[in-house]
Each structure stands twice: as structure tokens, then as C-alpha cells.
Design a protein around this motif. Structure first.
Motif, PDB file in Angstrom:
ATOM      1  N   LEU A 192       0.826  -1.206   0.000  1.00  0.00           N
ATOM      2  CA  LEU A 192       0.000   0.000   0.000  1.00  0.00           C
ATOM      3  C   LEU A 192       0.860   1.256   0.000  1.00  0.00           C
ATOM      4  CD1 LEU A 192      -2.830  -1.002   2.505  1.00  0.00           C
ATOM      5  CD2 LEU A 192      -3.164  -0.315   0.139  1.00  0.00           C
ATOM      6  N   LEU A 193       1.900   1.261   0.817  1.00  0.00           N
ATOM      7  CA  LEU A 193       2.759   2.447   0.904  1.00  0.00           C
ATOM      8  C   LEU A 193       3.530   2.696  -0.388  1.00  0.00           C
ATOM      9  CD1 LEU A 193       4.132   1.983   4.531  1.00  0.00           C
ATOM     10  CD2 LEU A 193       2.594   3.777   3.740  1.00  0.00           C
ATOM     11  N   SER A 194       3.732   1.656  -1.176  1.00  0.00           N
ATOM     12  CA  SER A 194       4.474   1.826  -2.432  1.00  0.00           C
ATOM     13  C   SER A 194       3.613   2.399  -3.550  1.00  0.00           C
ATOM     14  CB  SER A 194       5.046   0.475  -2.879  1.00  0.00           C
ATOM     15  OG  SER A 194       3.994  -0.430  -3.231  1.00  0.00           O
ATOM     16  N   ARG A 195       2.310   2.475  -3.338  1.00  0.00           N
ATOM     17  CA  ARG A 195       1.412   2.991  -4.370  1.00  0.00           C
ATOM     18  C   ARG A 195       1.473   4.518  -4.418  1.00  0.00           C
ATOM     19  NH1 ARG A 195      -4.347   0.159  -3.583  1.00  0.00           N
ATOM     20  NH2 ARG A 195      -4.890   2.106  -4.652  1.00  0.00           N
ATOM     21  N   ALA A 196       1.676   5.050  -5.601  1.00  0.00           N
ATOM     22  CA  ALA A 196       1.778   6.504  -5.757  1.00  0.00           C
ATOM     23  C   ALA A 196       0.419   7.185  -5.714  1.00  0.00           C
ATOM     24  CB  ALA A 196       2.479   6.831  -7.070  1.00  0.00           C
ATOM     25  N   ASP A 197      -0.646   6.426  -5.998  1.00  0.00           N
ATOM     26  CA  ASP A 197      -1.973   7.027  -6.043  1.00  0.00           C
ATOM     27  C   ASP A 197      -2.696   6.986  -4.704  1.00  0.00           C
ATOM     28  OD1 ASP A 197      -2.189   4.262  -6.039  1.00  0.00           O
ATOM     29  OD2 ASP A 197      -4.029   4.247  -7.252  1.00  0.00           O
ATOM     30  N   LEU A 198      -2.016   6.533  -3.654  1.00  0.00           N
ATOM     31  CA  LEU A 198      -2.655   6.416  -2.343  1.00  0.00           C
ATOM     32  C   LEU A 198      -2.837   7.807  -1.726  1.00  0.00           C
ATOM     33  CD1 LEU A 198      -3.560   3.938  -0.626  1.00  0.00           C
ATOM     34  CD2 LEU A 198      -1.470   4.246   0.705  1.00  0.00           C
ATOM     35  N   SER A 199      -4.007   8.043  -1.150  1.00  0.00           N
ATOM     36  CA  SER A 199      -4.272   9.344  -0.531  1.00  0.00           C
ATOM     37  C   SER A 199      -3.445   9.519   0.739  1.00  0.00           C
ATOM     38  CB  SER A 199      -5.755   9.470  -0.213  1.00  0.00           C
ATOM     39  OG  SER A 199      -6.134   8.532   0.789  1.00  0.00           O
ATOM     40  N   GLY A 200      -3.353  10.761   1.196  1.00  0.00           N
ATOM     41  CA  GLY A 200      -2.570  11.038   2.402  1.00  0.00           C
ATOM     42  C   GLY A 200      -3.113  10.334   3.627  1.00  0.00           C
ATOM     43  N   ALA A 201      -4.438  10.320   3.770  1.00  0.00           N
ATOM     44  CA  ALA A 201      -5.050   9.665   4.927  1.00  0.00           C
ATOM     45  C   ALA A 201      -4.805   8.167   4.899  1.00  0.00           C
ATOM     46  CB  ALA A 201      -6.552   9.962   4.953  1.00  0.00           C
ATOM     47  N   ASP A 202      -4.944   7.555   3.723  1.00  0.00           N
ATOM     48  CA  ASP A 202      -4.701   6.115   3.610  1.00  0.00           C
ATOM     49  C   ASP A 202      -3.223   5.783   3.797  1.00  0.00           C
ATOM     50  OD1 ASP A 202      -7.325   5.447   3.265  1.00  0.00           O
ATOM     51  OD2 ASP A 202      -7.236   5.320   1.078  1.00  0.00           O
ATOM     52  N   ARG A 203      -2.342   6.694   3.372  1.00  0.00           N
ATOM     53  CA  ARG A 203      -0.913   6.456   3.583  1.00  0.00           C
ATOM     54  C   ARG A 203      -0.564   6.458   5.074  1.00  0.00           C
ATOM     55  NH1 ARG A 203       3.059   6.225   0.166  1.00  0.00           N
ATOM     56  NH2 ARG A 203       1.643   6.882  -1.501  1.00  0.00           N
ATOM     57  N   GLN A 204      -1.156   7.382   5.823  1.00  0.00           N
ATOM     58  CA  GLN A 204      -0.947   7.396   7.273  1.00  0.00           C
ATOM     59  C   GLN A 204      -1.518   6.130   7.921  1.00  0.00           C
ATOM     60  OE1 GLN A 204      -2.631  11.003   8.845  1.00  0.00           O
ATOM     61  NE2 GLN A 204      -1.509  12.315   7.415  1.00  0.00           N
ATOM     62  N   ARG A 205      -2.678   5.733   7.428  1.00  0.00           N
ATOM     63  CA  ARG A 205      -3.304   4.514   7.957  1.00  0.00           C
ATOM     64  C   ARG A 205      -2.444   3.285   7.679  1.00  0.00           C
ATOM     65  NH1 ARG A 205      -9.255   2.479   5.890  1.00  0.00           N
ATOM     66  NH2 ARG A 205      -9.420   0.587   7.175  1.00  0.00           N
ATOM     67  N   ALA A 206      -1.880   3.201   6.490  1.00  0.00           N
ATOM     68  CA  ALA A 206      -1.016   2.076   6.146  1.00  0.00           C
ATOM     69  C   ALA A 206       0.265   2.091   6.972  1.00  0.00           C
ATOM     70  CB  ALA A 206      -0.683   2.112   4.652  1.00  0.00           C
ATOM     71  N   GLN A 207       0.811   3.289   7.211  1.00  0.00           N
ATOM     72  CA  GLN A 207       2.016   3.403   8.036  1.00  0.00           C
ATOM     73  C   GLN A 207       1.729   2.948   9.463  1.00  0.00           C
ATOM     74  OE1 GLN A 207       5.100   4.362   6.938  1.00  0.00           O
ATOM     75  NE2 GLN A 207       5.870   3.856   8.968  1.00  0.00           N
ATOM     76  N   HIS A 208       0.566   3.311   9.977  1.00  0.00           N
ATOM     77  CA  HIS A 208       0.176   2.884  11.318  1.00  0.00           C
ATOM     78  C   HIS A 208      -0.008   1.373  11.368  1.00  0.00           C
ATOM     79  CE1 HIS A 208      -2.891   2.390  14.661  1.00  0.00           C
ATOM     80  NE2 HIS A 208      -1.875   2.966  15.268  1.00  0.00           N
ATOM     81  N   GLY A 209      -0.639   0.810  10.333  1.00  0.00           N
ATOM     82  CA  GLY A 209      -0.793  -0.641  10.280  1.00  0.00           C
ATOM     83  C   GLY A 209       0.540  -1.352  10.229  1.00  0.00           C
ATOM     84  N   LEU A 210       1.488  -0.823   9.470  1.00  0.00           N
ATOM     85  CA  LEU A 210       2.826  -1.414   9.380  1.00  0.00           C
ATOM     86  C   LEU A 210       3.525  -1.377  10.728  1.00  0.00           C
ATOM     87  CD1 LEU A 210       5.035  -2.578   7.518  1.00  0.00           C
ATOM     88  CD2 LEU A 210       5.813  -0.227   7.138  1.00  0.00           C
ATOM     89  N   ALA A 211       3.377  -0.265  11.457  1.00  0.00           N
ATOM     90  CA  ALA A 211       3.987  -0.164  12.787  1.00  0.00           C
ATOM     91  C   ALA A 211       3.400  -1.203  13.737  1.00  0.00           C
ATOM     92  CB  ALA A 211       3.783   1.244  13.350  1.00  0.00           C
ATOM     93  N   LEU A 212       2.089  -1.407  13.657  1.00  0.00           N
ATOM     94  CA  LEU A 212       1.451  -2.417  14.497  1.00  0.00           C
ATOM     95  C   LEU A 212       1.926  -3.821  14.137  1.00  0.00           C
ATOM     96  CD1 LEU A 212      -2.245  -1.132  14.739  1.00  0.00           C
ATOM     97  CD2 LEU A 212      -0.419  -0.900  16.424  1.00  0.00           C
ATOM     98  N   ASP A 213       2.153  -4.063  12.852  1.00  0.00           N
ATOM     99  CA  ASP A 213       2.668  -5.369  12.424  1.00  0.00           C
ATOM    100  C   ASP A 213       4.013  -5.646  13.081  1.00  0.00           C
ATOM    101  OD1 ASP A 213       0.462  -5.542  10.788  1.00  0.00           O
ATOM    102  OD2 ASP A 213       1.531  -4.845   9.000  1.00  0.00           O
ATOM    103  N   PHE A 214       4.925  -4.676  13.006  1.00  0.00           N
ATOM    104  CA  PHE A 214       6.249  -4.848  13.608  1.00  0.00           C
ATOM    105  C   PHE A 214       6.144  -4.992  15.126  1.00  0.00           C
ATOM    106  CE2 PHE A 214       7.976  -2.322   9.809  1.00  0.00           C
ATOM    107  CZ  PHE A 214       8.316  -3.480   9.133  1.00  0.00           C
ATOM    108  N   LEU A 215       5.245  -4.227  15.726  1.00  0.00           N
ATOM    109  CA  LEU A 215       5.094  -4.260  17.172  1.00  0.00           C
ATOM    110  C   LEU A 215       4.595  -5.625  17.632  1.00  0.00           C
ATOM    111  CD1 LEU A 215       5.442  -2.331  19.572  1.00  0.00           C
ATOM    112  CD2 LEU A 215       3.036  -1.733  19.357  1.00  0.00           C
TER     113      LEU A 215
END
Length: 385
Positions: free
Chosen positions: A97-120
Motif C-alpha cells: 500500500l505504501l508503495s502505491r503513488a496514487d494512495l491518498s494522504g489519509a490512507d498512507r498514514q493509515r497504512a504506516q500505522h498498520g505497518l507499525a502495528l505489524d512490527f510491534l
């Protein structure tokens, strides 16, 4: 060669017919795909509601294959993978999701948060910390800071934890003054373990000045002063807890009694302990009183009577065991098997229990080793709860 108009007139209708057939075929394929995507999505949702996560994942993967640009399906898949413990697959979904250039700012933040939870959740704390730092200045900033705070506490990085706690306090999340006092106490304990008692005393003294109502730094400072032979200073430090009837005072009762004996301050210590015991009867305070009374001529008889008075106030197997031990004499000693049975019976009752998760321990913890909660241990034994 002359152009034959007859062939042109015949070819135009044929080309039009072929174009129309091709468009109908494309439209039909589009309709089929559009019908399949919602069908797969609703099928996955149905499986998810029925707690059939394996089938739900398969259905969502099918839906993503039919419509790879749908970000919501990717988020659903990532959350499902994380809940199932398939953290590597969840990471791949969120990184895609984060690699997609067409992703909106809100969805990019959401994906970043999801990725952080995955690592956690996967226990990759370094990568989780890095992912959480990227959420500064976003809608997930508060959640990210709380997660970082948990990481620093878990890894015992107390200066970093204090820095994040100050950020949270400044943003109005909560009051972290007592929590930061705990961080200072942890640093003081580490200094003592390393043999640097001067640094530990400096840290605890500074902590008392900034958070005078926090009981832990006062207790640790008093115990440190006692081990360094500063009995008078230890008595002055610990007596404040009893003067203000602090709930944590029973944790310092034994240390106060030792300091009073070493500094010849038995009388004022007895007054403090008895006043506190009258307001809040407690077995630890009672045993501190009997310890001081043991050095007086009438001490044995007086302490013996105190246990009986305590039993009249509240049923206590610990107090009853102490009374029986005091009752035994050389002529009529308490049989060894009876003494052993009583000690074994009161052992679980003399523990401390976390009010958050129920974790029990012989000693009192300010930071529960089970659920990582702070100040979740009442300063009373299990029998007195």
C-alpha cells in the motif's frame, strides 16, 4: 488501381458491426468482474462474521485479485493477517500500500500505522519504533507516542521513555508526573546495582523535589540512606509517609523501624506507627510495631496482646500464626509440623497481587511484570484485600 467504392460501402457497416460486438464483449466482461468483486467481498465479510478467518482471507484475496486498486480490501487483509499472527504477510500488504503513488494522504498514514502495528506485534521493536516515528505530525501521533512509550518501558530505556512522556503530557494526553518519577527510580536502582550510590541518591533527591507526593522515590531514598548508615536521615525521609497517612506507608514500615532502632528514635517511631495503624490496620505496620517493642522489657507480652487485638478487628491467618508462635514457650513449644503447616498456609496470603491482571509475587512491584501496568499493586498483602 481505381478505388472500388462498392468495397468501401460494404466494409463500413462490417467495421461498425465488429466494433459494436467488441464493445459489448468488453462491457460484459466488466459487468462480470464487477459482480464477482462484490460477491467475493461479501463472501469474505460473511466468513469474518462467522469467525472463519481462513475462508475470509481466501475470499478477500480473490476480491483483491479482481480489483487490485481497492485499498480497503488491502487494509482488511492486513488486519486479518496480523490477528492470525501472520505478521510477514501483513507487513507485505501494508508495504505494498505504501508503495502505491496514487494512495491518498489519509490512507498512507493509515497504512504506516498498520505497518507499525505489524512490527510491534511481531516483536520487532526497532523496526516498530522507526515506523512509529514516521507518524509524528499525523492523526495517529498520539497512538504512536503511546506505543513508543510502551516500547521504551519494555526495553528499559528510561530517558527515552521520559522524553516521550513529556511530549504526551504537553499535548494534553494525561498527567505523566508519577510515571516519570518511576522512570527516575528505575534509573536510581540501576545506579545502585552498578555501585554508584552517589548518583542514585542524587537522582532520588531531585525526583522528590519535582514530585514530592510520589511515594516510591521517598521509600527508595530512605532505604538507600539506611544502607549507607544515615539512619537519622532515613527516619526523617520515611516518616513523612506516615505523617500524611500515605497508602504506600506500609511498604516502608520495616525500614522505618530499622532506622528508628539505629538512630535511637524508638519513641517517635512508635507514635507514628501506632497513629497510622489506628487509621489503617495493616499486618506490616503491626509487625514493625512489635519489632520495636521487642527491645523493651514488656515487649513480648505487649506484642502478644497486639496480635489478639488485631484478630478482633479482622480475621487474619498471618496474625494468628504470629500469635501462636509468640504463645509457644520452651516448656510448651509449637510442634514443628504444625509450625511448618502454618507457614505453608500463610505463604500465598502474604503475597502481593496485581489489581490489573492478578499476577502474584512475594515482593511488591511498582511495575507489574505480567501486564506492564504501573502502580497496579496495592500496598497490602493478598489476605488484607
Amino acid at each position: 488501381m481505381e478505388l472500388d467504392l462498392t468495397w468501401i460501402l460494404l466494409g463500413l457497416p462490417a467495421a461498425f458491426a465488429l466494433g459494436w460486438i467488441a464493445s459489448r464483449l468488453d462491457l460484459r466482461q466488466m459487468r462480470i468482474a464487477n459482480r464477482q468483486a462484490p460477491r467475493a467481498y461479501f463472501k469474505g465479510l460473511n466468513y469474518l462474521l462467522n469467525e472463519q478467518q481462513d475462508k475470509a482471507i481466501d475470499a478477500f484475496i480473490e476480491a483483491v485479485q479482481n480489483d487490485p486498486d481497492t485499498s480497503e480490501l488491502h487494509f482488511a487483509l492486513g488486519n486479518l493477517f496480523r490477528r492470525r499472527g501472520e505478521y510477514d504477510r501483513a507487513v507485505r500488504v501494508h508495504e505494498h500500500l505504501l508503495s502505491r503513488a496514487d494512495l491518498s494522504g489519509a490512507d498512507r498514514q493509515r497504512a504506516q500505522h498498520g505497518l507499525a502495528l505489524d512490527f510491534l506485534k511481531a516483536g520487532l521493536l526497532d523496526r516498530a519504533e522507526e515506523a512509529l516515528r514516521k507518524l509524528e505530525g499525523t492523526a495517529y501521533e498520539g497512538q504512536a507516542r503511546l506505543a513508543r512509550l510502551a516500547i521504551y518501558e519494555r526495553s528499559r530505556e528510561w530517558p527515552e521513555a521520559a522524553q516521550v512522556a513529556r511530549l504526551l503530557e504537553n499535548s494534553g494526553e494525561a498527567n505523566f508526573a508519577i510515571r516519570m518519577a518511576h522512570y527516575q527510580c528505575e534509573q536510581a536502582r540501576e545506579a545502585v546495582q552498578q555501585g554508584d550510590t552517589a548518583l542514585a541518591e542524587k537522582i532520588l533527591t531531585a525526583t522528590l523535589q519535582t514530585t514530592p507526593d510520589a511515594p516510591r522515590p521517598r521509600i527508595l531514598l530512605g532505604q538507600l540512606q539506611l544502607t549507607q548508615g544515615q539512619a537519622g536521615q532515613a527516619f526523617d525521609t520515611l516518616s513523612v509517609l506516615f505523617e500524611r497517612s500515605d497508602l504506600a506507608a506500609p511498604l516502608a514500615a520495616a525500614s522505618l523501624a530499622k532506622a528508628a532502632q539505629a538512630a535511637a528514635l524508638t519513641a517517635p517511631a512508635m507514635q507514628l506507627l501506632e497513629t497510622h495503624y489506628a487509621k489503617q490496620p495493616c499486618i506490616d505496620v503491626l509487625e514493625a510495631i512489635t519489632t520495636l517493642e521487642a527491645h523493651t522489657p514488656e515487649g513480648t507480652a505487649a506484642s502478644h496482646q497486639r496480635y489478639l487485638v488485631h484478630l478482633e478487628k479482622q480475621a487474619s491467618l498471618m496474625a494468628a500464626t504470629r500469635w501462636l508462635t509468640e504463645e509457644s514457650t520452651e516448656a510448651h513449644p509449637l510442634p514443628a509440623p504444625v509450625q511448618k503447616a502454618l507457614e505453608q498456609a500463610i505463604r500465598p496470603l502474604s503475597r502481593y497481587r496485581c489489581a490489573a491482571c492478578g499476577f502474584e509475587a512475594k515482593e511488591h512491584f511498582w511495575h507489574c511484570p505480567g501486564c506492564q501496568a504501573w502502580d497496579s499493586y496495592p500496598p497490602r498483602r493478598v489476605e488484607e484485600l
